[in-house]
Design an enzyme around this catalytic site. Structure first.
Site, PDB file in Angstrom:
ATOM      1  N   ARG A 179       0.464  -1.534  -0.346  1.00 28.76           N
ATOM      2  CA  ARG A 179       0.439   0.012  -0.177  1.00 28.76           C
ATOM      3  C   ARG A 179       1.298   1.312  -0.351  1.00 28.76           C
ATOM      4  O   ARG A 179       2.060   1.325   0.722  1.00 28.76           O
ATOM      5  CB  ARG A 179      -0.981  -0.330   1.566  1.00 28.76           C
ATOM      6  CG  ARG A 179      -1.697   1.652   1.381  1.00 28.76           C
ATOM      7  CD  ARG A 179      -2.378   1.680   0.449  1.00 28.76           C
ATOM      8  NE  ARG A 179      -3.689   2.715   0.787  1.00 28.76           N
ATOM      9  CZ  ARG A 179      -4.116   3.498  -0.039  1.00 28.76           C
ATOM     10  NH1 ARG A 179      -4.239   3.004  -1.552  1.00 28.76           N
ATOM     11  NH2 ARG A 179      -4.340   4.595  -0.205  1.00 28.76           N
ATOM     12  N   ASP A 219      -3.768  16.249  -8.398  1.00 28.78           N
ATOM     13  CA  ASP A 219      -2.622  15.038  -7.488  1.00 28.78           C
ATOM     14  C   ASP A 219      -1.473  15.498  -8.095  1.00 28.78           C
ATOM     15  O   ASP A 219      -1.151  15.610  -9.440  1.00 28.78           O
ATOM     16  CB  ASP A 219      -3.125  13.903  -7.955  1.00 28.78           C
ATOM     17  CG  ASP A 219      -2.787  12.894  -6.809  1.00 28.78           C
ATOM     18  OD1 ASP A 219      -1.262  13.335  -6.452  1.00 28.78           O
ATOM     19  OD2 ASP A 219      -2.980  11.985  -6.668  1.00 28.78           O
ATOM     20  N   ARG A 228       1.328  13.998  -6.533  1.00 33.71           N
ATOM     21  CA  ARG A 228       2.068  13.321  -5.842  1.00 33.71           C
ATOM     22  C   ARG A 228       2.871  12.203  -6.868  1.00 33.71           C
ATOM     23  O   ARG A 228       2.671  11.879  -7.591  1.00 33.71           O
ATOM     24  CB  ARG A 228       1.046  12.126  -4.837  1.00 33.71           C
ATOM     25  CG  ARG A 228       0.474  12.729  -3.738  1.00 33.71           C
ATOM     26  CD  ARG A 228      -0.146  11.906  -3.147  1.00 33.71           C
ATOM     27  NE  ARG A 228      -1.708  11.590  -3.693  1.00 33.71           N
ATOM     28  CZ  ARG A 228      -2.136  10.422  -4.100  1.00 33.71           C
ATOM     29  NH1 ARG A 228      -2.652   9.700  -2.879  1.00 33.71           N
ATOM     30  NH2 ARG A 228      -3.579  10.545  -4.338  1.00 33.71           N
TER      31      ARG A 228
END
Length: 556
Positions: A255, A332, A334
């Protein structure tokens, strides 16, 4: 299909250009790239005539600062964060006239990379477009800008490259089949950024492991591996279950979780971050082997204060994507280069990625990791985050249940009571649906428990795509879903420890939100759970099948 990186580096060092392809889920394009010091008028002209894109000069941030070349905009809203500076020409006293000719552009490139060039030797704006490469190259950002600088540096040349997007003759972007033919036609090496990343991962690192400690938690026993990013000194952790010496021998459940102070630590109901983190840790504990990579990139990369500003805009009616854009940020920001290096340090080769986010899959593929399976992570909505989850599905492309087919409750003998037992069963249920479009979402809401019973494993089966219009899905003649659901239920009833199975048909919407005051109930035996029974099922009726035939889901 792709050439070896060493072969491409040899051509770069010899003054030739190469074709570089990025991920199909990113820009999905190919660029013609050469070392800047070999950018002759002939090569620049070839780019202009045969590649047809914008000719840019990729350079390090340090050199651009020396030349006093600031970014073109203060707030970059480009989805891929391509860092254009102000455009340039070499100044007239250095022999440049209009600036647009192949000779002038080649001269501007050579002037820009010359160590003795000063800011006043460049005119602004101009016809060459410098690009600021991220420190760390493709290990920090999987873009053509960074690839150009990395290729030149790895070839032992000045760390700057000239890049130009490759277009077809009709003006459309060349995709991989056309790029393969393009490289063959002009005898050019063809490489991927993913392969360049893998090459660099084998040869250099920017992550440093600092320490390891035991980490007992309410979710199980783990170990914490602490890392430092040597490029920006940020600190990150890997929450590890099992022995990393075994990671290279099998696919590892992983994850990638980005820090969320308000959710992870403060329990915010505006997002699903804490629930995702906790669910992932439970899955790792149940599986016995895996990693949660905890990255310090708050607010999808925009930082804590900016995230709170976005919350203020959401209070005024903007959704999470609109709020970011209103603040001048992409949806986003990231990147997963740091996380990929941490996984590489832990010996992870193949990943079972726990995610609903397709951008994570694209991002990690770009870092040379093989994703063998996507494990869905479906989180219960609440009154505060339901709009947030819907926006993530509709605007960010997250794989979440958009259309519900049925709610299912299973009673086992003995009862499935612990969280670990539930996750073991859910893993087996997900395995039954692997290779189908059907998704599983556990439901622990009080309304579901009141409907089916507290000793039942309750979950939804649904889709992340639209249902066919017209008839109810279970009666639709040309839809694949009735047959898939039939096969799934028939497999479930064969489990030896399954005592009873109950379900409620849905027609797209969450059935727990559309319950009538009074529901019908039908109790029958497993023998009646046949393929033909599906056509008879109706909404607002709880159907219960059991081995004995009484079927009542008791123990409420």
């Amino acid at each position: 299909m792709f050439d070896a990186i060493d072969a491409a580096l040899a051509d770069i060092k010899a003054g030739k250009a190469v074709v570089v392809v990025d991920d199909e889920n990113r820009e999905n394009e190919g660029d013609l790239i050469c070392a800047a010091q070999f950018a002759t008028p002939a090569l620049v002209n070839f780019m202009a005539v045969e590649a047809r894109g914008l000719i840019c000069l990729a350079m390090t941030g340090d050199r651009l600062d020396e030349l006093d070349l600031p970014l073109m905009v203060s707030k970059n809203t480009d989805s891929n964060q391509t860092a254009f500076t102000v455009s340039i020409d070499a100044a007239p006293h250095l022999g440049v006239t209009t600036g647009i000719s192949a000779e002038d552009r080649a001269r501007t490139i050579q002037i820009a990379i010359n160590p003795v060039t000063r800011p006043e030797d460049l005119s602004r704006p101009g016809h060459i477009f410098p690009l600021r490469a991220k420190t760390g190259g493709v290990l920090k950002r999987a873009g053509h800008t960074e690839a150009a600088v990395d290729l030149s540096r790895l070839a032992g040349l000045y760390p700057a490259g000239v890049i130009c997007e490759i277009q077809n003759a009709d003006g459309s972007m060349a995709r991989l089949p056309e790029l393969v033919e393009y490289a063959r036609k002009y005898d050019l090496k063809l490489i991927s950024i993913a392969d360049l990343i893998s090459y660099r991962l084998q040869h250099d690192r920017f992550v440093q492991r600092e320490t390891i400690c035991e980490f007992p938690s309410q979710f199980g026993e783990f170990k914490l591996y602490a890392y430092r990013n040597l490029l920006d000194q940020t600190e990150h952790i890997a929450i590890v279950k099992g022995d990393p010496s075994e990671f290279g021998q099998q696919p590892v459940m992983v994850r990638m979780h980005s820090e969320c102070l308000t959710g992870d630590a403060l329990g915010s109901l505006r997002c699903d971050c804490r629930m995702q983190l906790q669910a992932a840790l439970k899955m790792l504990e149940n599986h016995g082997l895996g990693v949660v990579v905890y990255l310090r990139q708050e607010g999808r990369g925009i930082g804590l204060v900016n995230k709170l500003k976005a919350y203020s805009l959401q209070d005024l009616g903007y959704d999470t994507v609109e709020a970011n854009e209103r603040l001048g940020f992409p949806a986003d920001l990231r990147d997963y280069g740091m996380g990929a290096q941490m996984l590489n340090d832990l010996g992870v080769k193949q990943i079972r990625l726990i995610t609903n986010n397709p951008r994570k899959i694209a991002g990690l593929k770009g870092y040379g990791l093989e994703i063998v399976e996507r494990v869905p992570l479906l989180i219960e909505a609440n009154d505060y985050n339901s709009h947030y989850l819907t926006t993530k599905a509709e605007k960010l492309g997250h794989w979440l249940v958009k259309n519900y087919l049925l709610a299912i409750a299973i009673k086992f003998t003995p009862n499935v009571a612990s969280a670990q037992q539930r996750y073991e069963k859910l893993e087996k249920i997900r395995a039954l649906l692997q290779g189908t479009p059907l998704m599983v979402h556990e439901d622990n809401r009080p309304v579901a428990i009141a409907l089916f019973g507290k000793n039942s494993l309750i979950f939804h089966v649904g889709l992340d795509q639209n249902l066919p219009s017209g008839q109810p899905w279970q009666k639709h003649d040309h839809s694949p879903y009735p047959a898939l659901v039939k096969d799934f239920l028939v497999q479930l009833k064969q489990w030896p420890d399954l005592q009873a199975l109950a379900f409620l048909i849905a027609q797209g919407k969450d059935p727990m939100e559309t319950l009538q005051v009074s529901l019908d109930r039908e109790n029958v035996s497993f023998a009646d759970l046949t393929a033909d029974a599906l056509n008879q099922w109706q909404p607002q009726t709880v159907y219960t099948y059991s081995k004995q035939g009484s079927g009542e889901m008791t123990n409420r």
